[in-house]
Enzyme design. Structure first.
Site, PDB file in Angstrom:
ATOM      1  N   ASP A  10      -7.335  -0.965   5.186  1.00  0.00           N
ATOM      2  CA  ASP A  10      -5.892  -1.208   5.064  1.00  0.00           C
ATOM      3  C   ASP A  10      -5.311  -0.543   3.818  1.00  0.00           C
ATOM      4  OD1 ASP A  10      -3.906  -2.323   6.742  1.00  0.00           O
ATOM      5  OD2 ASP A  10      -3.452  -3.794   5.198  1.00  0.00           O
ATOM      6  N   GLU A  26       2.138  -3.776  -3.496  1.00  0.00           N
ATOM      7  CA  GLU A  26       1.028  -3.957  -2.563  1.00  0.00           C
ATOM      8  C   GLU A  26      -0.179  -3.099  -2.938  1.00  0.00           C
ATOM      9  OE1 GLU A  26       2.587  -4.433   1.381  1.00  0.00           O
ATOM     10  OE2 GLU A  26       0.878  -3.334   2.174  1.00  0.00           O
ATOM     11  N   GLU A  42       5.504  -3.749  10.743  1.00  0.00           N
ATOM     12  CA  GLU A  42       5.677  -4.816   9.752  1.00  0.00           C
ATOM     13  C   GLU A  42       5.559  -6.197  10.401  1.00  0.00           C
ATOM     14  OE1 GLU A  42       5.204  -3.524   7.049  1.00  0.00           O
ATOM     15  OE2 GLU A  42       7.024  -2.999   5.949  1.00  0.00           O
ATOM     16  N   GLU A  70      -2.349  -1.536  16.402  1.00  0.00           N
ATOM     17  CA  GLU A  70      -2.637  -2.702  15.549  1.00  0.00           C
ATOM     18  C   GLU A  70      -3.879  -3.454  16.051  1.00  0.00           C
ATOM     19  OE1 GLU A  70      -1.464  -3.806  12.663  1.00  0.00           O
ATOM     20  OE2 GLU A  70       0.154  -2.373  12.379  1.00  0.00           O
TER      21      GLU A  70
HETATM   22  C1  LIG Z   1      -2.483  -1.763   9.882  1.00  0.00           C
HETATM   23  C2  LIG Z   1      -1.342  -2.339   9.121  1.00  0.00           C
HETATM   24  N1  LIG Z   1      -0.207  -2.624   9.761  1.00  0.00           N
HETATM   25  C3  LIG Z   1       0.846  -3.142   9.083  1.00  0.00           C
HETATM   26  C4  LIG Z   1       0.778  -3.379   7.741  1.00  0.00           C
HETATM   27  C5  LIG Z   1       1.934  -4.003   7.025  1.00  0.00           C
HETATM   28  N2  LIG Z   1       2.757  -3.041   6.379  1.00  0.00           N
HETATM   29  C6  LIG Z   1       2.554  -2.721   5.090  1.00  0.00           C
HETATM   30  O1  LIG Z   1       1.724  -3.193   4.380  1.00  0.00           O
HETATM   31  C7  LIG Z   1      -0.439  -3.066   7.092  1.00  0.00           C
HETATM   32  N3  LIG Z   1      -0.617  -3.270   5.777  1.00  0.00           N
HETATM   33  N4  LIG Z   1      -1.476  -2.560   7.811  1.00  0.00           N
END
Ligand SMILES: Cc1ncc(CNC=O)c(N)n1
Length: 238
Positions: free
Chosen positions: A64, A105, A157, A227
């Protein structure tokens, strides 16, 4: 009022409520199974019930981090388009808020990495990660409609917001060491931000052509699929 008129006015009321729901909610209903797969994945459920295995969490953390570094240029391109295309509306401020939180983040990821003994310099992006980022990169093109971009941005998001908020809902057994991650995306501010992004997407989609609508629906489903594949990587462990 006669019964017939009563029934008719109830139907009308329902129709009006349906119209207010917006096209994104209609799509979510239509694609409910993939939406649930993305927002209630076994990895997320395992965080919530406390059974999560730490090698899965470490894998997710490293992947991530790489994803978020690739996500920043996508958000930057959404920001540029928001400045060009949204006129006097506050799209730019909303997206800028999202950018600002990505700054914090990235710092958070680095702190977590040392806590979990993950060395980001040796993490290699897995196939699902590369493919997701390649997909977002394609959406940065000027050929892609603003409404389509905004729909993808919202979906990305929203999956994290819904997933991590679930880990904080009543009855959770989320391990205390993992609540930081859950609060990052599951907090009310992030929920509000996602709702603002959704409103922007909805406003754009209200005026979109049939072709743009079809593209936006397709992009929404593809984000959900990416996702799911992203969560799946955590299964592999390190
Ligand atoms: C794979 C994925 N999808 C969405 C997010 C959330 N957006 C930013 O942080 C994230 N961190 N990772």
């Amino acid at each position: 009022m006669t019964l017939k008129i009563l029934v008719r006015s109830e139907k009308k009321k329902k129709q009006l409520q349906m119209e207010k729901r917006g096209v994104i909610d209609t799509w979510i209903d239509k694609h409910r199974s993939i939406y649930t797969a993305a927002t209630r994945h076994a990895f997320v459920v395992s965080i919530r019930d406390g059974s999560v295995d730490l090698s899965s969490f470490r894998t997710w953390l490293g992947q991530d981090y790489l994803f978020v570094r690739g996500f920043v240029p996508f958000v930057a391109s959404v920001l540029i388009r928001a400045g060009k295309e949204s006129g006097e509306s506050s799209d730019m401020e909303v997206v800028l808020g999202g950018m600002a939180s990505l700054n914090g983040e990235i710092e958070w990821f680095k702190t977590e990495a040392s806590k979990w003994d993950v060395d980001f310099s040796t993490v290699v992006p897995q196939k699902a990660n590369q493919e997701y980022l390649r997909f977002l990169e394609a959406l940065m093109s000027n050929e892609v409609k603003y409404s389509v971009m905004m729909t993808a941005f919202w979906a990305t998001e929203a999956v994290y917001q819904e997933s991590f908020a679930h880990c904080l809902e009543d009855g959770n057994k989320t391990p205390v060491e993992l609540t930081g991650a859950c609060h990052r995306w599951g907090n009310d501010g992030f929920k509000q931000y996602c709702s603002s992004v959704k409103s922007i997407a909805e406003r754009c989609l209200e005026n979109a052509s049939g072709e743009a609508l079809a593209e936006a629906e397709d992009v929404l489903v593809r984000v959900l699929e990416y996702e799911v594949a992203f969560w799946e990587m955590s299964r592999g462990g390190d």
